[in-house]
Design a protein around this motif. Structure first.
Motif, PDB file in Angstrom:
ATOM      1  N   TYR A 158       0.824  -1.207   0.000  1.00 53.54           N
ATOM      2  CA  TYR A 158       0.000   0.000   0.000  1.00 53.54           C
ATOM      3  C   TYR A 158       0.863   1.264   0.000  1.00 53.54           C
ATOM      4  O   TYR A 158       1.853   1.362   0.741  1.00 53.54           O
ATOM      5  N   HIS A 184      -5.411   5.086  -0.829  1.00 56.51           N
ATOM      6  CA  HIS A 184      -4.210   4.289  -1.086  1.00 56.51           C
ATOM      7  C   HIS A 184      -4.246   3.685  -2.487  1.00 56.51           C
ATOM      8  O   HIS A 184      -5.318   3.451  -3.056  1.00 56.51           O
ATOM      9  N   ALA A 204      -2.815   0.193  -4.112  1.00 54.20           N
ATOM     10  CA  ALA A 204      -2.328  -1.104  -3.643  1.00 54.20           C
ATOM     11  C   ALA A 204      -1.823  -1.925  -4.821  1.00 54.20           C
ATOM     12  O   ALA A 204      -2.508  -2.052  -5.840  1.00 54.20           O
TER      13      ALA A 204
END
Length: 467
Positions: free
Chosen positions: A344, A395, A397
């Protein structure tokens, strides 16, 4: 050719040479007004019948002629929009002169594509006039039978279509690509149109669109990888028994009454004189197209996807090495990276070029797309690029297998990686393995235990499950 046209050609050649020098990182000196390549706008030439000196006073015939000159696709067939009164569903179908004729048309028992009595209707100026007048809504098939096209269109229909379209048009301006932006007939999307002076290979036109999208992602705004599938034409080659994908033609009367299906400026305000604006749009030459692609890509692949191999490279079994370039712009000194079920990265800390590069580390070309295209099969339901990154609100990922490559990218750009390991160890159980590994399996186990992340690649019947 008059003096202004000659001057425009010289500027185009100069821009192409500048792009070549910059692509090969060769220093050069030029006046400040030539550093940034801009669209070449030639003055009106009264001697050219396709370039009227007073576009705002076009007659209906001249408007139809202008429309047919710009939005040129297949002329032997065209699709018309239909809408079911019972279900409310709508779509487009090729116009057949024998449709629903008793004793001739066997719909729905026989598909139109399999019907021996199919008689397609050609596109004429009368049909174009009726489209503009609101009698019906038609589309066009951009891909010609010889795998060429007269224009490229890019569709934006996601929730943030305004921002995406604006960013794309900004890239077009930076790259010297003359593009026209149209709000779609629904009002919930937009089309960017790029016209060519003559037919170009659909593959090259799509390469231009791909390069502009990649340029946009790297510098302005992160467009979704699905944007590469929203190009018209959608294929490099004509599928067997088909016409390629279609796009609805603009300026139909009924949506125009609501302010849709019209060409707009960068603030999405429709131009007061639509025909005057269209007459001012300059088609792009093949030389200018090559220059724009080179300027956008820096001589790399237009898709700008990691682990990519050219579709037409001479040795397709050899994978090209991943080249990590130093990213433009100011980069953070350090970055918090969380290792859990995925890797992340905090969005708020990522400049657009870095976010774009991270996402593309987990993307690759879809081999099924190119396999189907090589066999001239439809590819409308096959994504060109497969992306394995997840885009969360705060985020980005990546799969854990991308960790080492991501760390290398950060290191190459002088960014310190603050790795936080939040993986779950799980529960420990005592099991006893009662089998006996072969020597090659034992060697595989010993090697695998050296790494936290990896893939065991072995032939069929090796016993990978046991290992």
């Amino acid at each position: 050719m008059n003096d202004s046209a000659k001057l425009g050609d010289l500027r185009a050649e100069n821009a192409r040479l500048i792009a070549l020098l910059e692509a090969h990182r060769i220093d050069w000196k030029a006046p400040p007004d030539l550093v940034q390549i801009k669209p070449i706008i030639r003055e009106s030439d009264p001697s050219d019948p396709s370039d009227p000196s007073d576009p705002s006073d076009l007659s209906p015939d001249e408007k139809v002629a202008l429309f047919m000159r710009l939005f040129r696709g297949r002329s032997d067939v065209y699709p018309v929009r239909w809408e079911s009164k019972k279900t409310g569903k709508s779509g487009y179908s090729p116009v057949c002169l024998n449709e629903w004729r008793v004793g001739v048309c066997d719909k729905p028992r026989i598909k139109c594509s399999d019907c021996s009595n199919r008689l397609l209707r050609s596109l004429t100026d009368v049909i174009i006039y009726e489209h503009l007048a609101g009698k019906h809504t038609i589309g066009v098939y951009p891909l010609l039978s010889d795998d060429t096209c007269h224009f490229l269109a890019v569709d934006f229909d996601e929730a943030d279509w305004r921002e995406d379209a604006r960013a794309f048009m900004q890239s077009c301006s930076e790259l010297g690509v003359p593009a026209a932006l149209e709000v779609s007939r629904s009002g919930n999307g937009a089309h960017a149109w790029i016209f060519f002076t003559s037919t170009v290979l659909a593959r090259d036109a799509r390469k231009l669109g791909t390069a502009i999208i990649s340029h946009t992602c790297a510098r302005t705004r992160q467009l979704k990888l699905a944007s590469y599938d929203r190009l018209f034409p959608n294929q490099d080659t004509m599928p067997k028994g088909g016409f390629g994908n279609l796009i609805a033609l603009p300026l139909q009367k009924k949506p125009r009454e609501q302010g849709f299906s019209e060409f707009v400026d960068d603030q999405f305000v429709p131009y007061a004189d639509q025909w005057g604006y269209l007459a001012s749009v300059r088609p792009m030459s093949r030389e200018d197209m090559d220059c724009a692609i080179l300027l956008a890509t820096g001589n790399s692949h237009p898709l700008d996807v990691a682990f990519i191999a050219e579709e037409d490279q001479k040795e397709p079994w050899k994978r090209s090495p991943l080249i990590l370039k130093k990213l433009p712009g100011k980069m953070p000194k350090s970055l918090k990276v969380t290792l859990a079920n995925m890797v992340y990265f905090e969005k708020s800390k990522l400049p657009p070029p870095l976010a774009n590069r991270l996402i593309r580390l987990a993307a690759f070309q879809n081999p099924e797309f190119y396999k189907a295209q090589a066999m001239r099969l439809p590819v409308w339901d096959e994504p060109r690029v497969i992306g394995c990154a997840d885009n969360y609100p705060k985020h980005i990922a990546l799969p854990r297998g991308c960790l080492s490559t991501a760390q290398e990218l950060l290191r190459d750009n002088g960014i310190r990686c603050n790795l936080i390991d939040e993986r779950v160890d799980g529960e420990h159980f005592n099991f006893q393995f009662l089998g006996t590994l072969r020597n090659d399996q034992e060697a595989a186990v010993v090697e695998m235990l050296k790494y936290d992340i990896g893939t065991l690649c072995a032939p069929t019947a090796f016993g990978k499950t046991v290992v």
